[in-house]
Design a protein around this motif. Sequence first.
Motif, PDB file in Angstrom:
ATOM      1  N   ILE A 123      38.742  36.788  38.220  1.00  0.00           N
ATOM      2  CA  ILE A 123      38.989  36.330  39.588  1.00  0.00           C
ATOM      3  C   ILE A 123      39.364  34.852  39.593  1.00  0.00           C
ATOM      4  O   ILE A 123      38.854  34.085  38.780  1.00  0.00           O
ATOM      5  CB  ILE A 123      37.733  36.535  40.458  1.00  0.00           C
ATOM      6  CG1 ILE A 123      37.183  37.968  40.300  1.00  0.00           C
ATOM      7  CG2 ILE A 123      38.020  36.243  41.912  1.00  0.00           C
ATOM      8  CD1 ILE A 123      35.803  38.152  40.900  1.00  0.00           C
ATOM      9  N   TYR A 152      42.773  38.502  41.712  1.00  0.00           N
ATOM     10  CA  TYR A 152      42.014  39.011  40.570  1.00  0.00           C
ATOM     11  C   TYR A 152      42.919  39.894  39.727  1.00  0.00           C
ATOM     12  O   TYR A 152      43.952  40.397  40.198  1.00  0.00           O
ATOM     13  CB  TYR A 152      40.766  39.770  41.017  1.00  0.00           C
ATOM     14  CG  TYR A 152      41.007  40.974  41.911  1.00  0.00           C
ATOM     15  CD1 TYR A 152      41.388  42.213  41.382  1.00  0.00           C
ATOM     16  CD2 TYR A 152      40.824  40.877  43.287  1.00  0.00           C
ATOM     17  CE1 TYR A 152      41.589  43.306  42.203  1.00  0.00           C
ATOM     18  CE2 TYR A 152      41.027  41.962  44.115  1.00  0.00           C
ATOM     19  CZ  TYR A 152      41.411  43.182  43.569  1.00  0.00           C
ATOM     20  OH  TYR A 152      41.625  44.268  44.388  1.00  0.00           O
ATOM     21  N   VAL A 237      34.811  43.319  40.699  1.00  0.00           N
ATOM     22  CA  VAL A 237      36.260  43.475  40.850  1.00  0.00           C
ATOM     23  C   VAL A 237      36.622  44.932  41.096  1.00  0.00           C
ATOM     24  O   VAL A 237      37.376  45.252  42.020  1.00  0.00           O
ATOM     25  CB  VAL A 237      37.003  42.936  39.610  1.00  0.00           C
ATOM     26  CG1 VAL A 237      38.471  43.334  39.645  1.00  0.00           C
ATOM     27  CG2 VAL A 237      36.890  41.423  39.535  1.00  0.00           C
TER      28      VAL A 237
END
Length: 336
Positions: A123, A152, A237
Amino acid sequence: MDHAAEAQRTDLMTITRHVLNEQGRHPESRGDFTILLSHIVLGCKFVASAVNKAGLAKLIGLAGDTNGEEQKKLDVLSNEVFVKALVSSGRTCVLVSEENEEAIFVDAPLRGKSCTGSLSLQIFGIYMIKDKDNVTLDDVLQPGTDMLAAGYCMYGSSCTLVLSTGNGVNGFTLDPSLGEFILTHPNIKIPNRGKIYSVNEGNAKNWDAPTAKFVEKCKFPQDGSPSKSLRYIGSMVADVHRTLLYGGIFLYPADQKSPNGKLRYADANSELQSVLYEVFPMSFLMEQAGGQAFTGKQRALELVPRKIHDRSPIFLGSYDDVEDIKALYASESIIG
């Protein structure tokens, strides 16, 4: 040769073309931001190549020592690659990373004119510095509302890069045959309400009352609506990416053991989340896609960090789902 197919390939929207188009919306721009983003893209390609060559299992430390040398783990490799890529861009002044205890101040000859950045394993976030001739830690400790861009990258069988420069959210997939990221998810918009909630229920006994009530409502709604499904991978993520595409809510609440949320530094085996490295960039993306991000007390992007490794609870996702948990926290405050 299939000329129609070749023509279609030349009409693809690459991330380079996308960033240049974004630059064109700002006639006063000098190209610094574009150069910086191109170096981030380069870092993503390098790490993706390393994953494909060495195998993801080796890079995340799952494989044994096979050649007499310790395999470099993905988080360490990624950090080294991105720090070098960003410094060499000549467009950064100071960097902070979850892998580095202290901020990295770029030497004056390599220093950029405008930008500072925060890095996690996958990220990133970009901010504007106040004075390039007097760079201080305060340039890093800005509220999320000052963020210029965030994104990301996910690695694996395919490599996906999700990016926002403050004008919506777009997803790109790396085409190995071209060596380019191609726009595959244009103008991502999160549904107003989703069917999925994402939380580590192993910590349920330590949750505060609003979180416990919200999860109970997800499982056993009283209004006749269908129950939400639990999906929790354990990677912020991956969980946020699914939430962004399909809707729902990602929860990382405070608990009795960690009143600031389970967001800690320097333990490679833990889920590392922080205000600068994860909360701000993911909240920026979620808001750009039409969702919300909330800490249990306030809008996440309005937090003002005091230290580079500050931590915070976070609830982010579909607008209406986050509204529901905001209402529970508001009710708890009134009762209290």
